[in-house]
Scaffold this motif. Structure first.
Motif, mmCIF file in Angstrom:
data_model
loop_
_atom_site.group_PDB
_atom_site.id
_atom_site.type_symbol
_atom_site.label_atom_id
_atom_site.label_comp_id
_atom_site.label_asym_id
_atom_site.label_seq_id
_atom_site.Cartn_x
_atom_site.Cartn_y
_atom_site.Cartn_z
ATOM 1 N N ILE A 46 15.137 2.491 4.406
ATOM 2 C CA ILE A 46 15.203 1.494 5.025
ATOM 3 C C ILE A 46 14.431 1.541 7.031
ATOM 4 O O ILE A 46 14.606 2.369 7.200
ATOM 5 C CB ILE A 46 16.503 1.508 5.557
ATOM 6 N N VAL A 47 14.059 -0.003 7.043
ATOM 7 C CA VAL A 47 13.450 0.587 8.194
ATOM 8 C C VAL A 47 14.041 -1.422 9.266
ATOM 9 O O VAL A 47 13.502 -2.284 8.487
ATOM 10 C CB VAL A 47 12.195 0.291 9.054
ATOM 11 N N THR A 48 14.705 -1.301 9.705
ATOM 12 C CA THR A 48 14.829 -2.158 10.843
ATOM 13 C C THR A 48 14.105 -2.844 11.824
ATOM 14 O O THR A 48 13.436 -1.952 12.327
ATOM 15 C CB THR A 48 16.605 -2.305 11.753
ATOM 16 N N ALA A 49 14.766 -4.213 12.014
ATOM 17 C CA ALA A 49 13.349 -4.297 12.860
ATOM 18 C C ALA A 49 11.858 -4.299 13.501
ATOM 19 O O ALA A 49 11.144 -4.130 13.202
ATOM 20 C CB ALA A 49 13.550 -4.602 14.343
ATOM 21 N N SER A 50 11.373 -4.852 11.171
ATOM 22 C CA SER A 50 9.843 -4.632 10.511
ATOM 23 C C SER A 50 9.399 -5.416 10.599
ATOM 24 O O SER A 50 8.688 -4.406 9.277
ATOM 25 C CB SER A 50 11.148 -3.178 9.248
ATOM 26 N N THR A 51 9.255 -6.092 10.667
ATOM 27 C CA THR A 51 8.218 -7.040 10.168
ATOM 28 C C THR A 51 7.048 -7.498 11.221
ATOM 29 O O THR A 51 6.275 -8.678 10.983
ATOM 30 C CB THR A 51 9.414 -8.695 10.082
ATOM 31 N N ASP A 52 6.906 -6.620 12.530
ATOM 32 C CA ASP A 52 6.243 -6.739 13.416
ATOM 33 C C ASP A 52 5.823 -5.333 13.949
ATOM 34 O O ASP A 52 6.681 -4.293 13.771
ATOM 35 C CB ASP A 52 6.358 -7.869 14.326
ATOM 36 N N GLY A 53 4.691 -5.543 15.014
ATOM 37 C CA GLY A 53 5.029 -3.912 15.860
ATOM 38 C C GLY A 53 5.492 -2.766 15.005
ATOM 39 O O GLY A 53 4.574 -2.805 13.476
ATOM 40 N N ILE A 54 5.809 -2.273 15.478
ATOM 41 C CA ILE A 54 5.962 -0.697 15.562
ATOM 42 C C ILE A 54 6.693 -0.525 14.383
ATOM 43 O O ILE A 54 6.633 -0.222 13.330
ATOM 44 C CB ILE A 54 6.455 0.049 16.305
ATOM 45 N N GLY A 55 7.556 -1.653 14.374
ATOM 46 C CA GLY A 55 8.582 -1.229 12.458
ATOM 47 C C GLY A 55 7.576 -1.626 11.765
ATOM 48 O O GLY A 55 8.065 -1.148 10.743
ATOM 49 N N LEU A 56 7.149 -3.102 11.792
ATOM 50 C CA LEU A 56 6.391 -3.114 10.321
ATOM 51 C C LEU A 56 5.248 -2.316 10.482
ATOM 52 O O LEU A 56 4.740 -1.527 8.849
ATOM 53 C CB LEU A 56 5.353 -4.780 10.900
ATOM 54 N N SER A 57 4.860 -1.321 10.848
ATOM 55 C CA SER A 57 3.743 -0.215 10.952
ATOM 56 C C SER A 57 4.268 0.900 10.198
ATOM 57 O O SER A 57 3.920 1.778 9.343
ATOM 58 C CB SER A 57 3.164 0.567 11.967
ATOM 59 N N ILE A 58 6.124 1.299 10.521
ATOM 60 C CA ILE A 58 6.219 2.107 10.233
ATOM 61 C C ILE A 58 6.461 2.383 8.607
ATOM 62 O O ILE A 58 6.229 3.143 7.446
ATOM 63 C CB ILE A 58 7.785 2.367 10.432
ATOM 64 N N ALA A 59 6.871 0.862 8.022
ATOM 65 C CA ALA A 59 7.675 0.443 7.163
ATOM 66 C C ALA A 59 5.932 0.679 6.426
ATOM 67 O O ALA A 59 6.588 0.345 5.146
ATOM 68 C CB ALA A 59 7.410 -1.267 7.008
ATOM 69 N N GLN A 60 5.025 -0.169 6.626
ATOM 70 C CA GLN A 60 3.967 0.177 5.854
ATOM 71 C C GLN A 60 3.353 1.251 5.653
ATOM 72 O O GLN A 60 2.761 1.044 4.223
ATOM 73 C CB GLN A 60 2.922 -0.535 6.399
ATOM 74 N N ARG A 61 3.692 2.412 6.510
ATOM 75 C CA ARG A 61 2.670 3.455 6.605
ATOM 76 C C ARG A 61 3.884 4.258 4.948
ATOM 77 O O ARG A 61 3.789 5.300 4.897
ATOM 78 C CB ARG A 61 3.080 4.480 7.890
ATOM 79 N N LEU A 62 5.209 3.915 5.606
ATOM 80 C CA LEU A 62 6.262 5.045 4.076
ATOM 81 C C LEU A 62 5.447 4.212 2.768
ATOM 82 O O LEU A 62 5.887 5.395 2.100
ATOM 83 C CB LEU A 62 7.341 4.661 4.909
ATOM 84 N N ALA A 63 5.616 3.207 3.053
ATOM 85 C CA ALA A 63 5.410 2.708 1.406
ATOM 86 C C ALA A 63 4.191 3.240 0.884
ATOM 87 O O ALA A 63 4.357 2.945 -0.541
ATOM 88 C CB ALA A 63 5.236 0.946 1.656
ATOM 89 N N GLN A 64 3.455 2.896 2.086
ATOM 90 C CA GLN A 64 1.172 3.338 1.427
ATOM 91 C C GLN A 64 1.816 4.470 0.977
ATOM 92 O O GLN A 64 1.640 5.546 0.011
ATOM 93 C CB GLN A 64 0.458 3.616 2.628
ATOM 94 N N SER A 65 2.918 5.386 1.949
ATOM 95 C CA SER A 65 3.289 7.104 1.491
ATOM 96 C C SER A 65 3.258 6.870 -0.900
ATOM 97 O O SER A 65 4.362 8.661 -0.742
ATOM 98 C CB SER A 65 4.229 7.777 2.456
ATOM 99 N N GLY A 66 4.374 6.531 -0.488
ATOM 100 C CA GLY A 66 4.706 6.046 -2.240
ATOM 101 C C GLY A 66 6.439 5.834 -1.949
ATOM 102 O O GLY A 66 7.462 5.726 -2.973
ATOM 103 N N ALA A 67 6.932 5.471 -0.853
ATOM 104 C CA ALA A 67 8.421 5.294 -0.572
ATOM 105 C C ALA A 67 8.626 3.995 -0.910
ATOM 106 O O ALA A 67 7.615 2.920 -1.006
ATOM 107 C CB ALA A 67 8.815 5.028 0.850
ATOM 108 N N SER A 68 9.830 3.424 -1.623
ATOM 109 C CA SER A 68 9.870 2.154 -1.993
ATOM 110 C C SER A 68 10.842 1.288 -0.527
ATOM 111 O O SER A 68 11.966 2.642 0.030
ATOM 112 C CB SER A 68 11.552 1.658 -2.880
ATOM 113 N N VAL A 69 10.546 1.001 -0.123
ATOM 114 C CA VAL A 69 11.439 0.320 1.444
ATOM 115 C C VAL A 69 12.070 -1.808 1.272
ATOM 116 O O VAL A 69 11.096 -2.043 1.104
ATOM 117 C CB VAL A 69 9.388 0.301 2.118
#
Length: 289
Positions: A46-69
């Protein structure tokens, strides 16, 4: 940075009343995106405030590493856009509207994640606000309350909702709070915001102590000045950006992926011996000895 900017100038910058959008902006070099090397397969984040900026990058990187986000935002349109964009990359992503300051929204976020993915292994608390600027003793009570309600209280309450579900999961689990370099170097005109981020470092240590027996690691990341909408009054104004760069050893502003990569590391087994710590990613702004 804030020590060099007068209070009046800083207020104008942060309220976006002096940004000269027509002026030529200085460009800052940033590293090329590198392949993701962390293995987060079978993890749910779970990543809060994750549709822009740092939050989006975190969500994307976690998902690219195999996580379901599970991504979230206060606006449905932002959630829909982000989910669609990340799914185009073939990533496992779901999204829901969530205002972290609302109890019903926090519970809905947790229940939605459990319904979609069956558990929670990673929680990144990224949501934050800064509705006012000024020296600490000039802060209005309602501004103080708003900042601490979202930046600290909501982070704690959402952690409280999530940890019982994380405890049930096999393997290592991770919580990361997004703090700020301001937690160490108080920006006088962002004083209340800075103090709230210092409080997050205390929350990190307290939650880490309680969660260590549950095999849940808890750490914080402390970004410097990053090129996001949140900091756009500084990063898009050449004069303000120049002042922000002055004390930085690397002489460039951060980009969201600078922080996304650090958070992904903290959520991975490569950080398996780290808990109760904070990592500063601020281009060489000093934070400690």
């Amino acid at each position: 940075m804030a020590n060099r900017l007068s209070l009046a100038v800083a207020k104008n910058l942060l309220l976006k009343t002096t940004t000269n959008s027509g002026a030529a902006l200085r460009t800052f070099s940033s590293p090329a995106k590198k392949p993701i090397s962390y293995n987060l397969e079978k993890k749910v984040a779970i990543v809060t405030a994750s549709t822009d900026g740092i939050g989006l990058s975190i969500a994307q990187r976690l998902a690219q590493s195999g996580a379901s986000v599970v991504v979230s935002s206060r606006k449905q349109a932002n959630v829909d856009r982000t989910v669609a964009d990340l799914r185009k990359e073939g990533l496992s992503v779901e999204g829901i509207v969530c205002h972290v300051g609302k109890d019903a929204d926090r519970k809905a976020l947790v229940n939605f994640t459990l319904e979609k993915f069956g558990g929670i292994d990673i929680f990144v608390s990224n949501a934050a606000v800064n509705p006012g600027v000024g020296m600490i003793l000039e802060t209005e009570e309602e501004v103080w309350d708003k900042i601490f309600d979202i930046n600290v209280k909501a982070a704690m309450l959402l952690t409280k909702e999530i940890v019982p579900h994380m405890e049930k999961r096999e393997g290592t689990k991770a919580i990361v709070y997004n703090a700020s370099i301001g937690a160490y170097q108080i920006f006088p005109v962002l004083s209340t915001y800075s103090v709230s981020k210092t409080a997050l470092l205390g929350l990190t240590k307290a939650v880490a102590a309680q969660c260590a027996p549950l095999n849940i690691r808890v750490n914080a990341v402390c970004p410097g000045v990053v090129q996001t909408k949140f900091a756009s009054a500084i990063t898009t104004n050449p004069e303000a950006a120049e002042e922000a760069l002055r004390p930085m050893l690397m002489k460039r502003l951060g980009v969201p992926d600078d922080i996304g990569g650090v958070v992904t590391f903290l959520c991975s087994d490569d950080a398996s011996y780290m808990t109760g710590e904070s990592i500063v990613a601020a281009g060489g702004l000093f934070s400690r000895l």
